[in-house]
Design a protein around this motif. Structure first.
Motif, PDB file in Angstrom:
ATOM      1  N   ILE A  79       0.851  -1.191   0.000  1.00 26.30           N
ATOM      2  CA  ILE A  79       0.000   0.000   0.000  1.00 26.30           C
ATOM      3  C   ILE A  79       0.883   1.235   0.000  1.00 26.30           C
ATOM      4  N   VAL A  80       0.576   2.181  -0.880  1.00 27.05           N
ATOM      5  CA  VAL A  80       1.212   3.506  -0.856  1.00 27.05           C
ATOM      6  C   VAL A  80       0.117   4.512  -0.543  1.00 27.05           C
ATOM      7  N   SER A  81       0.239   5.178   0.594  1.00 31.76           N
ATOM      8  CA  SER A  81      -0.839   6.063   1.038  1.00 31.76           C
ATOM      9  C   SER A  81      -0.294   7.161   1.930  1.00 31.76           C
ATOM     10  N   ALA A  82      -1.135   8.148   2.149  1.00 33.82           N
ATOM     11  CA  ALA A  82      -0.784   9.251   3.048  1.00 33.82           C
ATOM     12  C   ALA A  82      -1.384   8.990   4.417  1.00 33.82           C
ATOM     13  N   ARG A  83      -0.728   9.542   5.427  1.00 34.78           N
ATOM     14  CA  ARG A  83      -1.272   9.501   6.780  1.00 34.78           C
ATOM     15  C   ARG A  83      -0.873  10.778   7.498  1.00 34.78           C
ATOM     16  N   PRO A  84      -1.714  11.274   8.401  1.00 39.43           N
ATOM     17  CA  PRO A  84      -1.390  12.510   9.107  1.00 39.43           C
ATOM     18  C   PRO A  84      -0.039  12.407   9.794  1.00 39.43           C
ATOM     19  N   ASP A  85       0.732  13.483   9.723  1.00 45.00           N
ATOM     20  CA  ASP A  85       2.061  13.523  10.331  1.00 45.00           C
ATOM     21  C   ASP A  85       1.906  13.791  11.825  1.00 45.00           C
ATOM     22  N   GLU A  86       2.248  12.801  12.650  1.00 44.34           N
ATOM     23  CA  GLU A  86       2.076  12.944  14.098  1.00 44.34           C
ATOM     24  C   GLU A  86       3.008  13.999  14.672  1.00 44.34           C
ATOM     25  N   HIS A 126       3.630  16.772  13.231  1.00 46.29           N
ATOM     26  CA  HIS A 126       3.094  18.057  12.767  1.00 46.29           C
ATOM     27  C   HIS A 126       4.131  18.881  11.998  1.00 46.29           C
ATOM     28  N   ALA A 127       5.169  18.209  11.487  1.00 45.88           N
ATOM     29  CA  ALA A 127       6.149  18.928  10.666  1.00 45.88           C
ATOM     30  C   ALA A 127       5.572  19.206   9.286  1.00 45.88           C
ATOM     31  N   ALA A 128       4.587  18.412   8.870  1.00 43.77           N
ATOM     32  CA  ALA A 128       3.919  18.574   7.578  1.00 43.77           C
ATOM     33  C   ALA A 128       2.479  18.118   7.752  1.00 43.77           C
ATOM     34  N   PRO A 129       1.585  18.507   6.831  1.00 44.50           N
ATOM     35  CA  PRO A 129       0.184  18.070   6.956  1.00 44.50           C
ATOM     36  C   PRO A 129       0.037  16.554   6.955  1.00 44.50           C
ATOM     37  N   TYR A 130       0.874  15.881   6.176  1.00 47.70           N
ATOM     38  CA  TYR A 130       0.795  14.430   6.065  1.00 47.70           C
ATOM     39  C   TYR A 130       2.119  13.904   5.529  1.00 47.70           C
ATOM     40  N   SER A 131       2.313  12.614   5.637  1.00 52.58           N
ATOM     41  CA  SER A 131       3.475  11.962   5.048  1.00 52.58           C
ATOM     42  C   SER A 131       2.988  10.782   4.213  1.00 52.58           C
ATOM     43  N   VAL A 132       3.752  10.421   3.191  1.00 52.08           N
ATOM     44  CA  VAL A 132       3.398   9.301   2.316  1.00 52.08           C
ATOM     45  C   VAL A 132       4.273   8.112   2.699  1.00 52.08           C
ATOM     46  N   VAL A 133       3.643   6.970   2.935  1.00 55.38           N
ATOM     47  CA  VAL A 133       4.368   5.791   3.418  1.00 55.38           C
ATOM     48  C   VAL A 133       4.062   4.576   2.560  1.00 55.38           C
ATOM     49  N   ARG A 134       4.950   3.595   2.650  1.00 53.56           N
ATOM     50  CA  ARG A 134       4.730   2.282   2.041  1.00 53.56           C
ATOM     51  C   ARG A 134       4.441   1.280   3.157  1.00 53.56           C
TER      52      ARG A 134
END
Length: 288
Positions: A171-178, A180-188
């Protein structure tokens, strides 16, 4: 002069209406993000419960002298589940997800990679890059539709696995950045091959009562855990999409506010010029 002033005033009304629409969209995005985040605790507790059961079933399975199927490494085809946005006004959200999808496909081998996309806007953006999904689905419009979407996505995923079309799923998807350095991060996130090593060994001093062979029980629990992972990934992506939309609306509202200030200043200047012209005409008529 009067006509120019009326044109500016009409534009001011239009900009104010646009500002109201932007505020409404921001509010809707905020509510949807909160609704998605509120479901995460339940999803994670469900996954933890299934994980505990897997650890026990795995211990029973190994007690019989068997081991789960080993990772076949880079063999076979890779299926990438790309989770993107269903609607617009999300900034570079889809771009960031597709950048990661493209990088993963390139590293594994584009000729050995299939792409399953979720999110209509993401599908369109992928095709613009020359990425043609083998299958695509619409992202949920509301948080209460996410579980049903995970079910449908799981059905399509397992159908491809059972048909032997793919051996690895990421899965390649975004999730909120805990942080808070960015709105979200993209992870595998690797779904298949399933990582059994993540579960700590269970104590079988008091083995659980079971009504299925350990192999069947382990397979069914694994399917349930994959479903929980799909639910979590979809929920986090949905929350991130709405966070991105909310931030885009904040930026749009700031731009609209600046434009409204400019138009208001122009309106005041034109009105003052109109009054000055009328006073000049009036004073000339009095002298005559």
């Amino acid at each position: 002069m009067a006509e120019r002033l009326s044109d500016v005033e009409d534009r001011i009304d239009s900009v104010r209406q646009l500002s109201s629409v932007i505020s409404a969209m921001r509010g809707i995005a905020a509510v949807r993000s909160r609704e998605a985040n509120a479901r995460l605790a339940g999803i994670r507790e469900y996954a933890e419960t299934i994980g505990t059961a897997i650890a026990q079933a795995l211990a029973l399975y190994r007690a019989g002298g068997a081991e789960p199927a080993a990772d076949r490494g880079e063999a076979g085809r890779l299926l990438i589940l790309g989770l993107c946005a269903e609607q617009g006004f999300v900034g570079a959200f889809n771009t960031h997800v597709l950048d990661e999808v493209q990088a993963l496909a390139t590293s594994f081998g584009a000729d050995r990679t299939d792409l399953l996309m979720v999110g209509s806007r993401g599908v369109a953006a992928a095709r613009e890059r020359g990425l043609e999904p083998v299958d695509c689905m619409a992202m949920a419009g509301h948080a209460d539709q996410l579980a049903a979407l995970a079910n449908r996505l799981g059905d399509r995923l397992f159908a491809r696995l059972q048909a032997g079309r793919v051996s690895r799923v990421v899965i390649v998807s975004a999730r909120p950045d805990e942080a808070h350095a960015a709105p979200y991060s993209v992870v595998r996130q690797t779904l298949i091959p399933f990582d059994f090593d993540r579960f700590p060994p269970a104590n079988l001093a008091r083995p659980p009562l079971i009504h299925l062979p350990a192999a069947v029980l382990l397979a069914r629990l694994t399917d349930e855990y994959v479903f929980a992972e799909l639910c979590e990934a979809l929920t986090l992506s949905y929350a991130s999409e709405n966070d991105a939309r909310m931030r885009a609306m904040i930026a749009a509202r700031e731009n609209v506010a600046r434009k409204l200030d400019e138009l208001t200043a122009t309106s005041r200047r034109l009105r003052q010029e109109q009054i000055t012209e009328e006073l000049i005409e009036l004073s000339g008529a009095v002298r005559d």
